[in-house]
Scaffold this motif. Structure first.
Motif, PDB file in Angstrom:
ATOM      1  N   PHE A  49      36.933  37.962  40.169  1.00  0.00           N
ATOM      2  CA  PHE A  49      37.148  39.554  39.361  1.00  0.00           C
ATOM      3  C   PHE A  49      37.528  40.751  40.644  1.00  0.00           C
ATOM      4  O   PHE A  49      38.945  41.173  39.908  1.00  0.00           O
ATOM      5  CB  PHE A  49      36.290  40.413  39.032  1.00  0.00           C
ATOM      6  N   LYS A  53      41.895  42.001  39.867  1.00  0.00           N
ATOM      7  CA  LYS A  53      41.325  43.681  39.886  1.00  0.00           C
ATOM      8  C   LYS A  53      42.985  44.101  40.250  1.00  0.00           C
ATOM      9  O   LYS A  53      43.587  44.650  40.440  1.00  0.00           O
ATOM     10  CB  LYS A  53      40.059  43.923  39.879  1.00  0.00           C
ATOM     11  N   MET A  56      46.683  43.739  39.494  1.00  0.00           N
ATOM     12  CA  MET A  56      46.474  44.146  37.618  1.00  0.00           C
ATOM     13  C   MET A  56      46.603  45.642  38.947  1.00  0.00           C
ATOM     14  O   MET A  56      47.799  46.065  38.028  1.00  0.00           O
ATOM     15  CB  MET A  56      45.467  44.053  37.043  1.00  0.00           C
ATOM     16  N   ALA A  57      46.272  46.360  39.604  1.00  0.00           N
ATOM     17  CA  ALA A  57      46.426  47.847  39.785  1.00  0.00           C
ATOM     18  C   ALA A  57      47.837  47.941  40.912  1.00  0.00           C
ATOM     19  O   ALA A  57      48.405  48.622  40.765  1.00  0.00           O
ATOM     20  CB  ALA A  57      45.208  47.886  40.923  1.00  0.00           C
ATOM     21  N   LYS A  64      44.480  48.962  31.744  1.00  0.00           N
ATOM     22  CA  LYS A  64      43.087  49.333  31.596  1.00  0.00           C
ATOM     23  C   LYS A  64      42.846  47.202  31.680  1.00  0.00           C
ATOM     24  O   LYS A  64      43.161  46.670  30.602  1.00  0.00           O
ATOM     25  CB  LYS A  64      42.336  49.322  30.329  1.00  0.00           C
ATOM     26  N   VAL A  65      41.688  46.926  33.053  1.00  0.00           N
ATOM     27  CA  VAL A  65      40.203  45.548  32.337  1.00  0.00           C
ATOM     28  C   VAL A  65      39.814  46.055  32.540  1.00  0.00           C
ATOM     29  O   VAL A  65      38.973  47.189  32.079  1.00  0.00           O
ATOM     30  CB  VAL A  65      41.511  45.946  34.315  1.00  0.00           C
ATOM     31  N   TYR A  67      36.260  43.467  32.535  1.00  0.00           N
ATOM     32  CA  TYR A  67      35.322  42.951  32.342  1.00  0.00           C
ATOM     33  C   TYR A  67      34.230  42.263  32.128  1.00  0.00           C
ATOM     34  O   TYR A  67      33.152  43.132  32.252  1.00  0.00           O
ATOM     35  CB  TYR A  67      35.079  43.481  33.986  1.00  0.00           C
ATOM     36  N   ALA A 285      46.971  37.117  36.908  1.00  0.00           N
ATOM     37  CA  ALA A 285      47.251  39.145  36.805  1.00  0.00           C
ATOM     38  C   ALA A 285      48.130  38.966  36.262  1.00  0.00           C
ATOM     39  O   ALA A 285      49.535  40.205  35.257  1.00  0.00           O
ATOM     40  CB  ALA A 285      47.359  40.060  37.663  1.00  0.00           C
TER      41      ALA A 285
END
Length: 352
Positions: A49, A53, A56-57, A64-65, A67, A285
């Motif tokens: 994760f 994350k 993705m950033a 928006k993620v 989890y 991602a």
């Protein structure tokens, strides 16, 4: 810059047609869900994760993620799946608790225009929109072949005994691929398989309990153990130690967890597989953002009729743990060379 950093950069800049990642994803936005299967392995919280994350950033700052971790409960994962769709997820990265049950989740999502990326564990009966993983069959074959070579180097005669095979969860299709690879790696080795076990939920205590029974059953006939991951391997080692077996026969693993790397340093575990989860998470991602951008990701291969990207990991033993793990920045001597492992680190030239 560490090797891990270089690998993550490489994974995040894979080609998407002829366009750069920046250009392809410029207009991307939306909600993406990252649904993991269990907490028996620490990798999901500590590596998968965070890696997903972070990527993705970089690729989609406006995304928006969401989890969730199902804690090995297929029903709970179904509820989480429904929940993220209700929250507007347009892409779901799914590592299924039960690969068979996940087929209905894929059907449902696709019926609502939601893309599903199978992650680590495939969904064999229903093609997802994409599959990202390490080469699980290759992993099984590699750890088994490495063990066979080691036993032959130790001059353990093939007629002295045989090996135990501790597989992963029977509801995990990736575990099935690893099992197939193990069978291929043992085939023709001359070492017979005394018994094998599919470990429910990959739970180390269940692996330990089964191996304990086999020690009572076979005793010194057990000359090696092919365990499908570090958790089951650790359970096997614990069973031998509890039974007073010394030395412990060579045991394999997979995931290069801190505990397993320490067991290798101590000589209790023979090998593991170095597969930094951040690499696969970063690739997932990129695929997710590609779907949000309307750019169909290219596939290197196809598995279970699903476009797939499979990464090839490395086998780690005492011989290369310093060069491949420590020197390349995947783990530090400070973290590994604690307590009873300090002497083993000195022997291997690992400083803390």
């Amino acid at each position: 810059m560490t090797r891990l950093s270089h690998t993550l950069i490489a994974a995040s800049t894979l080609s998407l047609g002829m366009m750069s990642a920046t250009a392809a994803f410029a207009a991307a936005s939306g909600t993406v869900a990252f649904l993991m299967p269990d907490q028996a392995s620490t990798r999901y919280e500590q590596h998968d994760f965070p890696g997903f994350k972070a990527e993705m950033a970089k690729l989609c700052p406006d995304c928006k993620v969401l989890y969730q971790n199902a804690n090995a409960d297929a029903s709970q994962q179904q509820q989480q799946f429904n929940s993220v769709i209700a929250q507007g997820a347009k892409v779901i990265v799914l590592d299924p608790v039960d690969s068979t049950a996940a087929a209905s989740l894929v059907h449902m999502a696709q019926g609502q225009g939601v893309k599903v990326i199978a992650y680590d564990r495939p969904v064999p009966s229903t093609p997802a929109d994409y599959y990202v993983s390490f080469d699980n069959e290759g992993i099984g074959k590699s750890i088994a072949q490495s063990l066979v070579e080691h036993m032959k180097d130790m001059k353990i005669p093939t007629d002295k005994g045989g090996v135990l095979e501790v597989n992963g969860s029977p509801t995990d299709a990736a575990a099935g691929l690893i099992k197939n690879g193990i069978h291929a790696g043992l085939q023709g080795s001359g070492y017979k398989t005394l018994a094998e076990f599919d470990t429910p939920e990959w739970a180390p205590p269940k692996a330990q309990q089964w191996v304990s029974g086999q020690i009572t059953r076979f005793g010194s006939q057990i000359v090696g153990v092919v365990a499908a991951n570090d958790g089951t391997g650790g359970g096997a080692i614990a069973a031998f130690k509890a039974a007073g077996v010394n030395p412990v026969p060579p045991v394999t693993g997979n995931d290069a967890t801190t505990a397993a790397l320490q067991l290798i340093i101590a000589g209790d575990q023979y090998n593991t597989i170095l597969k930094p989860s951040e690499v696969v998470a970063a690739a997932a991602a990129k695929v997710a953002v590609g779907f949000l951008s309307g750019q169909a990701p290219k596939a290197e291969t196809t598995l279970f009729k699903t476009p797939s990207q499979l990464f090839k990991p490395a086998v780690i033993t005492q011989k290369n743990i310093k060069a491949e793990v420590i020197d390349k920045g995947f783990a530090s001597g400070k973290d590994l060379c604690t307590g009873r492992y300090a002497d083993g680190c000195k022997t291997l030239g690992i400083s803390n």
